[in-house]
Design an enzyme around this catalytic site. Sequence first.
Site, PDB file in Angstrom:
ATOM      1  N   GLU A 164     -21.860  47.369  -8.517  1.00 21.69           N
ATOM      2  CA  GLU A 164     -21.739  46.657  -7.242  1.00 21.69           C
ATOM      3  C   GLU A 164     -23.057  46.053  -6.733  1.00 21.69           C
ATOM      4  O   GLU A 164     -23.046  45.070  -6.024  1.00 21.69           O
ATOM      5  CB  GLU A 164     -21.180  47.581  -6.163  1.00 21.69           C
ATOM      6  CG  GLU A 164     -19.665  47.624  -6.120  1.00 21.69           C
ATOM      7  CD  GLU A 164     -19.015  46.292  -5.755  1.00 21.69           C
ATOM      8  OE1 GLU A 164     -19.638  45.489  -5.058  1.00 21.69           O
ATOM      9  OE2 GLU A 164     -17.884  46.058  -6.187  1.00 21.69           O
ATOM     10  N   GLU A 216     -14.373  34.277  -4.485  1.00 22.46           N
ATOM     11  CA  GLU A 216     -15.397  35.020  -5.221  1.00 22.46           C
ATOM     12  C   GLU A 216     -15.053  34.991  -6.697  1.00 22.46           C
ATOM     13  O   GLU A 216     -13.901  35.247  -7.070  1.00 22.46           O
ATOM     14  CB  GLU A 216     -15.446  36.498  -4.783  1.00 22.46           C
ATOM     15  CG  GLU A 216     -15.840  36.723  -3.342  1.00 22.46           C
ATOM     16  CD  GLU A 216     -15.916  38.219  -2.989  1.00 22.46           C
ATOM     17  OE1 GLU A 216     -15.857  39.068  -3.902  1.00 22.46           O
ATOM     18  OE2 GLU A 216     -16.015  38.517  -1.790  1.00 22.46           O
ATOM     19  N   LYS A 218     -25.098  47.886  -1.162  1.00 21.60           N
ATOM     20  CA  LYS A 218     -23.637  47.817  -1.259  1.00 21.60           C
ATOM     21  C   LYS A 218     -23.113  49.188  -1.670  1.00 21.60           C
ATOM     22  O   LYS A 218     -23.754  49.914  -2.425  1.00 21.60           O
ATOM     23  CB  LYS A 218     -23.219  46.780  -2.322  1.00 21.60           C
ATOM     24  CG  LYS A 218     -23.389  45.353  -1.846  1.00 21.60           C
ATOM     25  CD  LYS A 218     -22.515  44.412  -2.648  1.00 21.60           C
ATOM     26  CE  LYS A 218     -21.076  44.521  -2.192  1.00 21.60           C
ATOM     27  NZ  LYS A 218     -20.185  43.579  -2.891  1.00 21.60           N
TER      28      LYS A 218
END
Length: 486
Positions: A324, A263, A316
């Site tokens: 987020e 990520e 999220k």
Amino acid sequence: MGWITVTIRIVCLFTLLWSVNGIGVNWGTQASHLLPPDTVVRMLRENGIQKVKLFDADYGILKALGKTGIEVMVGIPNDMLASVGGSMKAAEKWVAKNVSEHISSNNVNIRYVAVGNEPFLKTYNGSYLHITLPALSNIQSALIKAGIGSQVKVTVPLNADVYASSNTYPSGGDFRTDIFDPMLKIVKFLNDSNSPFTVNIYPFISLYTDSNFPVEYAFFDGNATPLNDGGTLYYNMFDANLDTLAHALQKNGFGNLPIIVGEIGWPTDGDRNANIEYARRFNQGFMSHISGGKGTPMRPVPIDAYLFSLIDEDEKSIDPGNFERHWGIFYFDGQVKYPLNLGTTNSGALIPAKGVQYLERKWCVMKPSAPLDDPQVAQSVSYACGLADCTSLGYGTSCGNLDARGNISYAFNSYFQKNNQFEKACEFPNVSVITKTDPTPTVGNCKFPIMIQPYYESAGRRFGCGQMPLPLVSVLLLLLLTVVQH
Ligand SMILES: *[C@@H]1O[C@H](CO)[C@@H](O)[C@H](O)[C@H]1NC(C)=O
Ligand SMILES: *[C@@H]1O[C@H](CO)[C@@H](O)[C@H](O)[C@H]1NC(C)=O
Ligand SMILES: *[C@@H]1O[C@H](CO)[C@@H](O)[C@H](O)[C@H]1NC(C)=O
Ligand SMILES: *[C@@H]1O[C@H](CO)[C@@H](O)[C@H](O)[C@H]1NC(C)=O
Ligand SMILES: *[C@@H]1O[C@H](CO)[C@@H](O)[C@H](O)[C@H]1NC(C)=O
């Protein structure tokens, strides 16, 4: 054929090879309204994205990825680690159902199984510390038993705090002392099974958690004061962080273990440093940084990375921060946020999702006649924000400049849209009203979105609480709210 033709052919071949090896994206699904998988897969293909990383093994998504050639990393959520780690039978079932079946019946190009997701995060308090390796090992055995052990590799996406430097320089890198032994066992297992180490690296989080963090060092423009590690200069945090890991691996005898960046990205909203400008600068800078394939000082090889993330996810958890829900390079509806050249399309521009179905053009706003000090207002706003998404309100965010009425309207609308514009979801007692006039301010980035049509999967998914039709949920909640208030 002339040498120019030959050169062109060679260049084309390399471009092709590069694109196959090119950038990947994380495709998460923690959203109230998901685009249909076919729509997303078409978007991936039109954008030349050849690799996706998933967080589970959703049947509909894997089905849509069939026969596309797109490389897939499927995931085992942390809460399944105990079961697959505790039982070989469970691991075999997982592999049969979530890997083998998709490969054999639908030609899905599954290449990796991500066993857990950042299982060693400090916030998990060591819950997964001793179950991750057994899970990894059982899944690996199951893959071999299924005859796909060489084609599908296991890995564990880990957060970058599993290692640290003893002296702030990459060369001081080693695994964190409190998890040293489990880490070493995992690394040895990965090495012995020819599998890569996967790490998630977030300069944004460093900036978010440390107000003294040098902003320029988060980016790739070379404007930061470099870190001089015994003559090796580091101009950005990404390189330094990756090399801290490379040193940690080397120090323990695994200097050749391949590294995947699982990520990497930058959010566009929810914090003063989370905005379109910084996100574009970071992601474009990263793409340029890796495009030459020169890697980092310790790892001078092409970097295999997955952007976080493809699409915004409005459900999220915001425990880590309001940002987020805004990591996407696309909005929730597959629309482009900012110009980003991934080097994979002819135009050099991102291509939005096609054929997206929206709800009607209507919004829920604060009733113009309602006074700001109506006692219903504060209660209603906190109720709406608790259940919908107000992460674009607040200091330095996209809707941070709204006045009090705008603020309240934003909250009401978010709740209304999330509940599929159900009329009852705009009945905040005496203070809200449905309008067909777009309340989006004419200046700035603030948007009062219209929700997309809910997509209900046809197969393979149970109806849990999360899947209860939203109108029903909202009727129940509004009833509750009304009862409580009277
Ligand atoms: C396959 O993956 C899905 C999604 O993560 C999960 O719910 C299911 O339990 C898995 N199937 C098996 C047999 O483990
Ligand atoms: C973490 O573990 C410690 C010690 O085992 C315990 O005292 C603490 O309550 C735990 N915290 C959480 C969030 O589980
Ligand atoms: C890592 O794996 C290679 C072969 O894949 C092996 O030769 C080497 O000894 C392993 N390294 C360690 C430290 O176990
Ligand atoms: C708007 O809402 C945000 C978050 O709920 C709050 O921090 C801010 O102070 C509000 N602004 C106004 C003008 O009411
Ligand atoms: C709404 O307004 C009406 C008339 O202005 C009033 O009688 C009623 O009590 C109000 N309802 C609520 C829930 O505040």
